[in-house]
Motif scaffolding. Structure first.
Motif, PDB file in Angstrom:
ATOM      1  N   ASN A  25       0.840  -1.184   0.000  1.00  0.00           N
ATOM      2  CA  ASN A  25       0.000   0.000   0.000  1.00  0.00           C
ATOM      3  C   ASN A  25       0.880   1.240   0.000  1.00  0.00           C
ATOM      4  OD1 ASN A  25      -2.129   1.745   0.197  1.00  0.00           O
ATOM      5  ND2 ASN A  25      -2.333   1.522   2.410  1.00  0.00           N
ATOM      6  N   ILE A  26       1.046   1.890  -1.160  1.00  0.00           N
ATOM      7  CA  ILE A  26       1.889   3.073  -1.254  1.00  0.00           C
ATOM      8  C   ILE A  26       1.177   4.143  -2.075  1.00  0.00           C
ATOM      9  CG2 ILE A  26       4.004   1.723  -1.107  1.00  0.00           C
ATOM     10  CD1 ILE A  26       4.367   2.231  -4.106  1.00  0.00           C
ATOM     11  N   LYS A  27       1.662   5.371  -1.944  1.00  0.00           N
ATOM     12  CA  LYS A  27       1.072   6.479  -2.678  1.00  0.00           C
ATOM     13  C   LYS A  27       1.437   6.398  -4.162  1.00  0.00           C
ATOM     14  CE  LYS A  27       1.165   9.688   1.246  1.00  0.00           C
ATOM     15  NZ  LYS A  27       1.684  10.973   1.750  1.00  0.00           N
ATOM     16  N   LYS A  28       0.513   6.867  -4.995  1.00  0.00           N
ATOM     17  CA  LYS A  28       0.707   6.791  -6.431  1.00  0.00           C
ATOM     18  C   LYS A  28       1.963   7.540  -6.869  1.00  0.00           C
ATOM     19  CE  LYS A  28      -1.474   7.917 -10.840  1.00  0.00           C
ATOM     20  NZ  LYS A  28      -2.648   8.536 -11.507  1.00  0.00           N
ATOM     21  N   GLU A  29       2.192   8.710  -6.292  1.00  0.00           N
ATOM     22  CA  GLU A  29       3.355   9.495  -6.713  1.00  0.00           C
ATOM     23  C   GLU A  29       4.665   8.820  -6.312  1.00  0.00           C
ATOM     24  OE1 GLU A  29       1.619  11.716  -3.057  1.00  0.00           O
ATOM     25  OE2 GLU A  29       0.907  10.537  -4.776  1.00  0.00           O
ATOM     26  N   HIS A  30       4.626   8.101  -5.177  1.00  0.00           N
ATOM     27  CA  HIS A  30       5.815   7.353  -4.767  1.00  0.00           C
ATOM     28  C   HIS A  30       6.051   6.188  -5.723  1.00  0.00           C
ATOM     29  CE1 HIS A  30       5.422   8.806  -0.306  1.00  0.00           C
ATOM     30  NE2 HIS A  30       5.692   9.778  -1.170  1.00  0.00           N
ATOM     31  N   MET A  31       4.968   5.534  -6.110  1.00  0.00           N
ATOM     32  CA  MET A  31       5.062   4.425  -7.055  1.00  0.00           C
ATOM     33  C   MET A  31       5.672   4.891  -8.369  1.00  0.00           C
ATOM     34  SD  MET A  31       4.537   1.365  -7.934  1.00  0.00           S
ATOM     35  CE  MET A  31       5.332   1.145  -9.513  1.00  0.00           C
ATOM     36  N   GLU A  32       5.191   6.015  -8.865  1.00  0.00           N
ATOM     37  CA  GLU A  32       5.676   6.546 -10.138  1.00  0.00           C
ATOM     38  C   GLU A  32       7.157   6.895 -10.051  1.00  0.00           C
ATOM     39  OE1 GLU A  32       3.044   9.793 -10.803  1.00  0.00           O
ATOM     40  OE2 GLU A  32       1.444   8.530 -11.653  1.00  0.00           O
TER      41      GLU A  32
ATOM     42  N   ARG B 276       9.995  -1.729   1.750  1.00  0.00           N
ATOM     43  CA  ARG B 276       8.918  -1.921   0.777  1.00  0.00           C
ATOM     44  C   ARG B 276       9.225  -1.230  -0.541  1.00  0.00           C
ATOM     45  NH1 ARG B 276       6.154   1.307   4.687  1.00  0.00           N
ATOM     46  NH2 ARG B 276       5.616   3.401   3.986  1.00  0.00           N
ATOM     47  N   TYR B 277       9.909  -0.095  -0.487  1.00  0.00           N
ATOM     48  CA  TYR B 277      10.282   0.586  -1.723  1.00  0.00           C
ATOM     49  C   TYR B 277      11.416  -0.152  -2.432  1.00  0.00           C
ATOM     50  CZ  TYR B 277       7.284   4.378  -0.213  1.00  0.00           C
ATOM     51  OH  TYR B 277       6.192   5.106   0.172  1.00  0.00           O
ATOM     52  N   LYS B 278      12.308  -0.757  -1.654  1.00  0.00           N
ATOM     53  CA  LYS B 278      13.366  -1.566  -2.258  1.00  0.00           C
ATOM     54  C   LYS B 278      12.765  -2.741  -3.013  1.00  0.00           C
ATOM     55  CE  LYS B 278      16.806  -0.502   1.330  1.00  0.00           C
ATOM     56  NZ  LYS B 278      17.686  -1.060   2.394  1.00  0.00           N
ATOM     57  N   ILE B 279      11.766  -3.385  -2.405  1.00  0.00           N
ATOM     58  CA  ILE B 279      11.134  -4.539  -3.035  1.00  0.00           C
ATOM     59  C   ILE B 279      10.415  -4.139  -4.320  1.00  0.00           C
ATOM     60  CG2 ILE B 279       9.305  -6.267  -2.754  1.00  0.00           C
ATOM     61  CD1 ILE B 279      10.075  -6.380   0.220  1.00  0.00           C
ATOM     62  N   ILE B 280       9.707  -3.032  -4.272  1.00  0.00           N
ATOM     63  CA  ILE B 280       9.026  -2.529  -5.469  1.00  0.00           C
ATOM     64  C   ILE B 280      10.047  -2.230  -6.564  1.00  0.00           C
ATOM     65  CG2 ILE B 280       7.704  -0.601  -6.425  1.00  0.00           C
ATOM     66  CD1 ILE B 280       6.367  -0.373  -3.659  1.00  0.00           C
ATOM     67  N   PHE B 281      11.090  -1.499  -6.197  1.00  0.00           N
ATOM     68  CA  PHE B 281      12.149  -1.136  -7.141  1.00  0.00           C
ATOM     69  C   PHE B 281      12.753  -2.378  -7.789  1.00  0.00           C
ATOM     70  CE2 PHE B 281      16.670  -0.519  -7.973  1.00  0.00           C
ATOM     71  CZ  PHE B 281      16.671   0.602  -8.784  1.00  0.00           C
ATOM     72  N   LEU B 282      13.082  -3.372  -6.977  1.00  0.00           N
ATOM     73  CA  LEU B 282      13.729  -4.581  -7.477  1.00  0.00           C
ATOM     74  C   LEU B 282      12.833  -5.369  -8.419  1.00  0.00           C
ATOM     75  CD1 LEU B 282      15.459  -5.696  -4.166  1.00  0.00           C
ATOM     76  CD2 LEU B 282      16.644  -5.059  -6.285  1.00  0.00           C
ATOM     77  N   ASN B 283      11.555  -5.453  -8.113  1.00  0.00           N
ATOM     78  CA  ASN B 283      10.646  -6.209  -8.966  1.00  0.00           C
ATOM     79  C   ASN B 283      10.416  -5.515 -10.307  1.00  0.00           C
ATOM     80  OD1 ASN B 283       9.202  -8.773  -7.716  1.00  0.00           O
ATOM     81  ND2 ASN B 283       9.692  -7.381  -6.047  1.00  0.00           N
ATOM     82  N   ILE B 284      10.320  -4.201 -10.291  1.00  0.00           N
ATOM     83  CA  ILE B 284      10.204  -3.464 -11.556  1.00  0.00           C
ATOM     84  C   ILE B 284      11.485  -3.619 -12.357  1.00  0.00           C
ATOM     85  CG2 ILE B 284       9.946  -1.193 -12.617  1.00  0.00           C
ATOM     86  CD1 ILE B 284       8.283  -0.364 -10.174  1.00  0.00           C
TER      87      ILE B 284
END
Length: 211
Positions: free
Chosen positions: A8-15, A53-61
């Motif tokens: 669960n993260i903010k859209k702008e952070h995701m982008e 959680r941001y590291k995991i998102i970054f790595l998967n992308i």
């Protein structure tokens, strides 16, 4: 993509994270002549993220970007023992190890009622194996489909809700990124969602909001 959906993260952070991963792909690729350099390059980048959680998102992308680029390169490459493919393999291997290392200690909060029981885990494992067997028998899928489905076996620690979100993310990714037919996706989804069906759309049609 799947790992993104279960967080669960903010859209702008995701982008922002997505943009950083896409820009970093080229740097990691060129820094992957050997695994030590590849690891150091990646770890230096991850130091910029405070939260796991941001590291995991970054790595998967990043992994998806590298994998897609590798497949695209191989379509037009006739060179045996291709050096470019080797660089992609080194980079992907480095990312995979890092994801696995993070997952060993990164545990999302799971409520008691959201935890899979041993019986539920066993049931889903059987269903996953059945789905893969049926698809292989029918020759109704590419290896990427089997890999994505098989990855669900190691994700029970997420809890039912996030496991369902992971499944949903994989289904969407297979449909959008890899062009898998909706009938096949519907079959996979229907087979595997049983244990968390109260959290899920009934069909792929609902999932994609197709009237």
């Amino acid at each position: 993509m799947p790992a993104i959906l279960e967080l669960n993260i903010k859209k702008e952070h995701m982008e922002f994270v997505e943009t950083e991963a896409k820009k970093f792909k080229t740097k990691l690729f060129h820094g992957s002549q050997n695994l030590v350099v590849s690891k150091n390059t990646l770890f230096a980048k991850l130091d910029g993220f405070i939260l796991d959680r941001y590291k995991i998102i970054f790595l998967n992308i990043l992994r998806k970007e590298l994998f897609d680029s590798k497949i695209e390169h191989e379509k037009g490459c006739q060179t045996q023992n291709c050096g470019t493919a080797s660089l992609y393999n080194n980079a992907i291997f480095t990312v995979d190890q890092t994801i696995e290392n993070l997952n060993e200690y990164y545990v999302p909060t799971v409520t008691a009622e959201d935890i899979f029981s041993p019986h539920e885990q066993s049931e889903i494992l059987s269903k996953i194996n059945d789905v893969i067997f049926k698809l292989r028998k029918l020759e109704a899928g590419q290896e990427i489909i089997f890999d994505e489905i098989d990855d669900l076996k190691s994700s029970f620690y997420l809890g039912k809700k996030k496991w369902n979100q992971l499944l949903t993310g994989k289904i969407i990714d297979l449909g959008i990124s890899y062009g898998v037919e909706k009938t096949i996706l519907d079959s996979i989804y229907s087979e595997l969602i049983e244990s968390a069906k109260h959290l899920a759309p009934n069909t792929i049609t609902d999932l994609f909001n197709i009237k």
